[in-house]
Design a protein around this motif. Structure first.
Motif, PDB file in Angstrom:
ATOM      1  N   LEU A   1      40.473  44.150  35.300  1.00  0.00           N
ATOM      2  CA  LEU A   1      40.765  43.932  33.879  1.00  0.00           C
ATOM      3  C   LEU A   1      41.608  42.673  33.697  1.00  0.00           C
ATOM      4  N   GLN A   2      42.612  42.505  34.548  1.00  0.00           N
ATOM      5  CA  GLN A   2      43.450  41.310  34.458  1.00  0.00           C
ATOM      6  C   GLN A   2      42.642  40.050  34.741  1.00  0.00           C
ATOM      7  N   GLN A   3      41.764  40.116  35.746  1.00  0.00           N
ATOM      8  CA  GLN A   3      40.926  38.959  36.092  1.00  0.00           C
ATOM      9  C   GLN A   3      40.021  38.595  34.919  1.00  0.00           C
ATOM     10  N   TRP A   4      39.458  39.614  34.280  1.00  0.00           N
ATOM     11  CA  TRP A   4      38.576  39.375  33.141  1.00  0.00           C
ATOM     12  C   TRP A   4      39.341  38.723  31.995  1.00  0.00           C
ATOM     13  N   LEU A   5      40.570  39.227  31.737  1.00  0.00           N
ATOM     14  CA  LEU A   5      41.404  38.672  30.669  1.00  0.00           C
ATOM     15  C   LEU A   5      41.749  37.210  30.949  1.00  0.00           C
TER      16      LEU A   5
ATOM     17  N   PRO B   1      58.123  41.092  34.951  1.00  0.00           N
ATOM     18  CA  PRO B   1      56.710  41.139  34.550  1.00  0.00           C
ATOM     19  C   PRO B   1      55.743  40.765  35.665  1.00  0.00           C
ATOM     20  N   SER B   2      56.190  40.003  36.659  1.00  0.00           N
ATOM     21  CA  SER B   2      55.281  39.563  37.717  1.00  0.00           C
ATOM     22  C   SER B   2      54.776  40.741  38.551  1.00  0.00           C
ATOM     23  N   ILE B   3      55.549  41.831  38.629  1.00  0.00           N
ATOM     24  CA  ILE B   3      55.069  42.969  39.428  1.00  0.00           C
ATOM     25  C   ILE B   3      53.993  43.764  38.690  1.00  0.00           C
ATOM     26  N   LEU B   4      53.820  43.445  37.401  1.00  0.00           N
ATOM     27  CA  LEU B   4      52.758  44.108  36.648  1.00  0.00           C
ATOM     28  C   LEU B   4      51.413  43.411  36.833  1.00  0.00           C
ATOM     29  N   PHE B   5      51.421  42.257  37.518  1.00  0.00           N
ATOM     30  CA  PHE B   5      50.184  41.519  37.754  1.00  0.00           C
ATOM     31  C   PHE B   5      49.957  41.405  39.266  1.00  0.00           C
ATOM     32  N   PRO B   6      49.392  42.444  39.896  1.00  0.00           N
ATOM     33  CA  PRO B   6      49.156  42.381  41.348  1.00  0.00           C
ATOM     34  C   PRO B   6      48.099  41.337  41.681  1.00  0.00           C
ATOM     35  N   SER B   7      48.287  40.676  42.829  1.00  0.00           N
ATOM     36  CA  SER B   7      47.313  39.647  43.234  1.00  0.00           C
ATOM     37  C   SER B   7      46.040  40.313  43.716  1.00  0.00           C
ATOM     38  N   PRO B   8      44.891  39.786  43.345  1.00  0.00           N
ATOM     39  CA  PRO B   8      43.637  40.377  43.838  1.00  0.00           C
ATOM     40  C   PRO B   8      43.492  40.129  45.339  1.00  0.00           C
ATOM     41  N   SER B   9      43.290  41.199  46.099  1.00  0.00           N
ATOM     42  CA  SER B   9      43.235  41.047  47.559  1.00  0.00           C
ATOM     43  C   SER B   9      41.850  41.362  48.124  1.00  0.00           C
TER      44      SER B   9
ATOM     45  N   ILE C   1      35.942  42.912  45.431  1.00  0.00           N
ATOM     46  CA  ILE C   1      35.806  43.821  44.278  1.00  0.00           C
ATOM     47  C   ILE C   1      37.079  44.656  44.215  1.00  0.00           C
ATOM     48  N   ASN C   2      37.840  44.428  43.144  1.00  0.00           N
ATOM     49  CA  ASN C   2      39.170  45.042  43.067  1.00  0.00           C
ATOM     50  C   ASN C   2      39.152  46.328  42.264  1.00  0.00           C
ATOM     51  N   ASN C   3      40.356  46.908  42.151  1.00  0.00           N
ATOM     52  CA  ASN C   3      40.470  48.137  41.362  1.00  0.00           C
ATOM     53  C   ASN C   3      40.415  47.800  39.864  1.00  0.00           C
ATOM     54  N   ARG C   4      40.456  48.843  39.037  1.00  0.00           N
ATOM     55  CA  ARG C   4      40.263  48.644  37.599  1.00  0.00           C
ATOM     56  C   ARG C   4      41.304  47.729  36.971  1.00  0.00           C
TER      57      ARG C   4
END
Lengths: 58, 226
Positions: free
Chosen positions: B45-49, B27-35, B38-41
């Motif tokens: 979305l993950q950051q907002w969640l 599951p960790s590969i489904l959560f890419p680190s923000p680099s 302003i990131n991709n969609r």
């Protein structure tokens, strides 16, 4: 639940000042006394079972 | 087709080697680190969640409790994603294993208890006796409160295991029943299939709710001790 009450609020005297279920100190002392009592009972029954032989010689 | 009802709960192997560690890490590969700023969609979305969840969950905590933010957010994301991935057909769900859930529950619970005893020793000990207890009931209540403290990690682990395992078993049973009924009665098979769809929707919600409940309870134990 209200915050920790102090002894001045309840005006407890004597042994009730240290062992009660209202103040933080009183509750802590009651808990420690209960654990101490259980520890004493366990050590008493353990030492008694060591002294008493399992089978009496006939 | 599975040989029996419980093959989906056995430790998966590939060419004789256990791959359960790979499945837990997946599951960790489904959560890419923000680099980027302003990131991709997907990352946005993950950051907002994560922000939404962390704001709601950490609002009750003091400054000391909020140091556990990363731990709690990782926990809810891990359990939620593992439970949801387990709903894919023929997949293995690590959270159906009691060993894994105990491995999560016991260290987290112990961490909160040790934190409480270290920084608020008097309050932590006084917690074993509810305020206003009548004197004759004090010893019994202290024993009961001690037992209820030690039950907490077991309850945490067993709750998650039982909910996920029971849901998967139930889906397996209803799915098998729907398949068997197609040759007997098409109408009853259709009703069973509708029940299976409703059950699947329920399992999606249970997967998310159980992740939330696990993390919320750890958060509450932390709040009691900080």
């Amino acid at each position: 639940m209200a915050g920790p009450e102090t002894n001045t609020q309840f005006r407890l005297t004597g042994i009730r000042k240290y062992f009660n279920s209202y103040t933080l100190t009183g509750r802590m002392n009651c808990v420690l006394a209960t654990y101490g009592g259980i520890a004493l009972m366990v050590s008493y029954f353990k030492s008694r079972s060591k002294k008493t032989p399992a089978v009496k010689a006939t | 087709m599975n040989e029996n009802l419980f093959t989906s709960f056995t430790t998966p192997t590939m060419m004789g080697l256990p791959i359960v560690v790979l499945i837990i890490m997946f599951p960790s590969i489904l959560f890419p680190s923000p680099s980027r700023l302003i990131n991709n969609r997907l990352v946005s979305l993950q950051q907002w969640l994560v922000q939404l969840t962390s704001k709601q969950m950490l609002a009750i905590h003091s400054h000391k409790g909020q140091t556990w933010a990363l731990m709690l957010m990782s926990l809810i994301l891990f359990i939620g994603s593992t439970n949801l991935l387990g709903l894919l057909p023929h997949s293995f769900t690590p959270t159906t294993q009691l060993s894994m859930n105990l491995g999560m529950a016991i260290p987290l619970w112990a961490g909160t208890v040790v934190t409480g005893f270290r920084y608020k020793t008097k309050a932590s000990l006084a917690h074993f006796l509810p305020q206003g207890t009548p004197i004759p009931l004090i010893p019994m209540l202290v024993i009961i409160e001690t037992i209820s403290l030690f039950i907490q990690p077991v309850a945490l682990a067993v709750r998650l295991t039982a909910n996920i395992t029971a849901g998967h078993l139930f889906m397996h049973l209803i799915g098998g029943a729907a398949l068997a009924l197609t040759n007997i009665s098409a109408s009853i098979a259709l009703i069973t299939f509708i029940i299976l769809i409703l059950l699947t929707i329920l399992e999606f919600t249970v997967a998310l709710i159980q992740a939330y409940v696990f993390t919320l309870l750890v958060s509450l134990y932390l709040h009691d001790n900080t």
